[in-house]
Design a protein around this motif. Structure first.
Motif, PDB file in Angstrom:
ATOM      1  N   GLY A 158       1.033  -1.278   0.119  1.00  0.00           N
ATOM      2  CA  GLY A 158      -0.231   0.052  -0.023  1.00  0.00           C
ATOM      3  C   GLY A 158       0.940   1.368  -0.061  1.00  0.00           C
ATOM      4  O   GLY A 158       1.955   1.380  -0.721  1.00  0.00           O
ATOM      5  N   PRO A 159       0.452   2.265   1.007  1.00  0.00           N
ATOM      6  CA  PRO A 159       1.412   3.519   0.901  1.00  0.00           C
ATOM      7  C   PRO A 159       2.884   3.293   1.277  1.00  0.00           C
ATOM      8  O   PRO A 159       3.551   4.137   1.121  1.00  0.00           O
ATOM      9  CB  PRO A 159       0.629   4.009   2.079  1.00  0.00           C
ATOM     10  CG  PRO A 159      -0.591   3.517   2.286  1.00  0.00           C
ATOM     11  CD  PRO A 159      -0.537   2.294   1.875  1.00  0.00           C
ATOM     12  N   VAL A 358      -6.826  -0.482  -5.794  1.00  0.00           N
ATOM     13  CA  VAL A 358      -5.689   0.218  -6.155  1.00  0.00           C
ATOM     14  C   VAL A 358      -5.983   1.205  -7.465  1.00  0.00           C
ATOM     15  O   VAL A 358      -6.418   0.644  -8.455  1.00  0.00           O
ATOM     16  CB  VAL A 358      -4.541  -0.881  -6.553  1.00  0.00           C
ATOM     17  CG1 VAL A 358      -3.382   0.271  -6.963  1.00  0.00           C
ATOM     18  CG2 VAL A 358      -4.014  -1.127  -5.195  1.00  0.00           C
ATOM     19  N   SER A 380     -11.573   8.029  -4.183  1.00  0.00           N
ATOM     20  CA  SER A 380     -11.244   7.799  -2.750  1.00  0.00           C
ATOM     21  C   SER A 380     -12.549   8.332  -1.810  1.00  0.00           C
ATOM     22  O   SER A 380     -13.032   7.529  -0.937  1.00  0.00           O
ATOM     23  CB  SER A 380     -10.076   8.452  -2.121  1.00  0.00           C
ATOM     24  OG  SER A 380      -9.833   8.275  -0.722  1.00  0.00           O
ATOM     25  N   VAL A 389      -4.443   2.233  -1.935  1.00  0.00           N
ATOM     26  CA  VAL A 389      -3.565   3.413  -2.265  1.00  0.00           C
ATOM     27  C   VAL A 389      -3.910   4.126  -3.911  1.00  0.00           C
ATOM     28  O   VAL A 389      -4.340   3.382  -4.577  1.00  0.00           O
ATOM     29  CB  VAL A 389      -2.016   2.884  -2.560  1.00  0.00           C
ATOM     30  CG1 VAL A 389      -1.629   2.003  -3.402  1.00  0.00           C
ATOM     31  CG2 VAL A 389      -1.128   4.105  -2.588  1.00  0.00           C
ATOM     32  N   SER A 401       5.703  10.608  -2.221  1.00  0.00           N
ATOM     33  CA  SER A 401       4.414  10.852  -1.176  1.00  0.00           C
ATOM     34  C   SER A 401       3.582  12.275  -1.592  1.00  0.00           C
ATOM     35  O   SER A 401       4.240  13.302  -1.623  1.00  0.00           O
ATOM     36  CB  SER A 401       4.508  10.871   0.102  1.00  0.00           C
ATOM     37  OG  SER A 401       3.335  11.023   0.885  1.00  0.00           O
ATOM     38  N   ASP A 404      -2.030  11.370   2.144  1.00  0.00           N
ATOM     39  CA  ASP A 404      -2.453  10.150   2.651  1.00  0.00           C
ATOM     40  C   ASP A 404      -2.623   9.226   1.432  1.00  0.00           C
ATOM     41  O   ASP A 404      -3.565   9.451   0.618  1.00  0.00           O
ATOM     42  CB  ASP A 404      -3.850  10.381   3.345  1.00  0.00           C
ATOM     43  CG  ASP A 404      -4.399   9.139   3.828  1.00  0.00           C
ATOM     44  OD1 ASP A 404      -3.359   8.300   4.588  1.00  0.00           O
ATOM     45  OD2 ASP A 404      -5.509   9.090   4.169  1.00  0.00           O
ATOM     46  N   ARG A 405      -1.914   8.062   1.605  1.00  0.00           N
ATOM     47  CA  ARG A 405      -2.265   7.062   0.557  1.00  0.00           C
ATOM     48  C   ARG A 405      -2.195   7.358  -0.904  1.00  0.00           C
ATOM     49  O   ARG A 405      -2.592   6.701  -1.695  1.00  0.00           O
ATOM     50  CB  ARG A 405      -3.703   6.172   0.805  1.00  0.00           C
ATOM     51  CG  ARG A 405      -3.833   5.496   2.172  1.00  0.00           C
ATOM     52  CD  ARG A 405      -5.208   4.982   2.215  1.00  0.00           C
ATOM     53  NE  ARG A 405      -6.214   6.087   2.500  1.00  0.00           N
ATOM     54  CZ  ARG A 405      -7.487   5.980   2.083  1.00  0.00           C
ATOM     55  NH1 ARG A 405      -7.874   5.012   1.740  1.00  0.00           N
ATOM     56  NH2 ARG A 405      -8.223   7.017   2.384  1.00  0.00           N
ATOM     57  N   LEU A 407       0.729   8.234  -3.912  1.00  0.00           N
ATOM     58  CA  LEU A 407       1.909   8.056  -4.183  1.00  0.00           C
ATOM     59  C   LEU A 407       2.318   8.311  -5.658  1.00  0.00           C
ATOM     60  O   LEU A 407       1.525   8.003  -6.566  1.00  0.00           O
ATOM     61  CB  LEU A 407       2.906   6.586  -3.801  1.00  0.00           C
ATOM     62  CG  LEU A 407       2.673   6.165  -2.782  1.00  0.00           C
ATOM     63  CD1 LEU A 407       2.978   4.636  -2.528  1.00  0.00           C
ATOM     64  CD2 LEU A 407       3.578   6.940  -1.585  1.00  0.00           C
TER      65      LEU A 407
END
Length: 420
Positions: A158-159, A358, A380, A389, A401, A404-405, A407
């Protein structure tokens, strides 16, 4: 950086483990996929390791024998490998009769180059008796000896997922133009172009027109170019009908044929409700990016220019790499895209059996901005914690980054070994 593989070199295929696993507990195994993607080589290697008997229906005399006496043709005391089974679909009933009286696993290993087999014949014959393994042209990791493990890693980490790469934007262009057909990967760029031209011509003239009784070959060839120009975009048959001078119904039929012979893949739209997915517009990607580029007349030079048509072909390339991985990944998941009526988009949505998602956007630039995550953030807000993510795959070198979550990840993370 993309390059050639030596002529005659055999590359390990991720699908091999699936085929051998299926033979251990299933009476009939079918390897289905595009022509020239390596099906015969794969089943040949597996068959020879098991002292199998081989028969190919691409040979006229063998095909005539199969049509004349199907029960005798499918009789063997060893594993029987039958290549290009769609040439004589009558064999399927004879295979059914044999495996219904002999329940041993691993009796038949078949290959096919058309999904028409599954649409018309299998429901009445081998349902519950056969496992199908879909084989694509080579994935980038199969060419480079990489793991092709992005799908499993991104769901697991994930993140926390991280990757660095030395791959460049020009390297991605080279990979798109090269594609994944073993014969194309092993050739020089000029000879590769000849391969793609011959492949497209033979596919239309041999498989589609001859096998499926299509009369308008010129329009069908033009359709392959129009679809290539829409790689990574919505597939709207009505928008293709006018330029071709065909009815929408005819275009829809031709698109189905192109999907059945593994030239294109439709990516369905994501929605929580399966009924809603069924009525929404799919995206389209060529099964092989090299074929798509060749259909549009692109080489590395033209595609690599600042004004080159890289965006759509890059998105189609990524979608195809993801679809390849989903055919062997430990993570059981499906590939979609997301688009609202207000044109909020997410290029790829991978949803596993637990409803975890994802979300992926593809960007040809080496730079990522916060607004590139707008579609992912919209999704989201709809699904909350089900979003594992959100990822912007881009042509840069490192993972960054964006909250939050969220990338930014190098595209090469799809196939390369993880690097901190």
């Amino acid at each position: 950086m993309a390059g050639q593989i030596p002529l005659g070199r055999l590359l390990p295929r991720h699908a091999a483990d699936r085929v051998t696993g299926a033979l251990a507990d299933t009476r009939v195994v079918l390897v289905n996929g595009a022509r020239q993607c390596g099906k015969s080589t794969l089943v040949g290697l597996i068959g020879r390791s098991r002292d199998a008997e081989f028969r190919t229906l691409d040979r006229g005399a063998v095909r005539q024998a199969a049509v004349f006496d199907p029960p005798t043709f499918v009789t063997s005391d060893r594993l029987l490998v039958i290549d290009e089974i769609q040439r004589v679909p009558e064999l399927l009933l004879a295979i059914k009769e044999r495996v219904d009286t002999d329940l041993r696993p691993g009796q038949f290993l078949l290959t096919g180059s058309a999904r028409v087999l599954g649409l018309k014949a299998l429901p009445d014959t081998l349902l519950g008796r056969m496992e199908t393994v879909e084989l694509w042209p080579l994935a980038q990791g199969e060419i480079d000896d990489g793991p092709d493990g992005f799908v499993d890693a991104i769901f697991e980490l994930g993140p926390a997922f991280r990757h660095r790469t030395s791959e460049t934007r020009s390297g991605y262009v080279s990979r798109i133009v090269r594609g994944g057909f073993p014969e194309a990967v092993a050739r020089t760029p000029r000879r590769r172009t000849r391969f793609f031209e011959s492949y497209l011509a033979d596919l239309v003239n041999r498989d589609v027109i001859q096998l499926m009784d299509v009369q308008r070959g010129a329009e069908l060839r033009a359709l392959t170019r129009l679809v290539a120009a829409r790689s990574g975009q919505l597939l709207v048959p009505g928008s293709l009908a006018g330029p071709l001078g065909l009815s929408q119904r005819t275009v829809e039929r031709y698109l189905t044929l192109l999907e059945e012979v593994f030239l294109i893949k439709r990516i369905p739209a994501w929605a929580r409700s399966p009924s809603a997915r069924a009525v929404r517009t799919p995206k389209v990607a060529y099964v092989d990016s090299g074929l798509a580029a060749a259909a549009l007349g692109h080489d590395e030079s033209s595609l690599g220019r600042p004004d080159g048509q890289l965006g759509g072909l890059l998105e189609g390339f990524v979608l195809s790499e993801l679809a390849r991985q989903l055919s062997w990944s430990a993570q059981l998941a499906d590939l979609f895209h997301y688009r609202t009526k207000d044109q909020v988009e997410v290029d790829a949505v991978i949803e596993n059996r637990r409803g975890q998602v994802v979300a992926i956007k593809v960007k040809a630039s080496t730079m990522v901005r916060g607004e590139d995550f707008a579609g992912i953030r919209h999704l989201s807000a709809r699904i909350g914690t089900d979003l594992v993510v959100g990822v912007v795959l881009y042509a840069g070198a490192e993972t960054l980054s964006f909250g939050d979550r969220m990338l930014a990840v190098p595209i090469a993370a799809l196939w390369e070994r993880p690097q901190a």
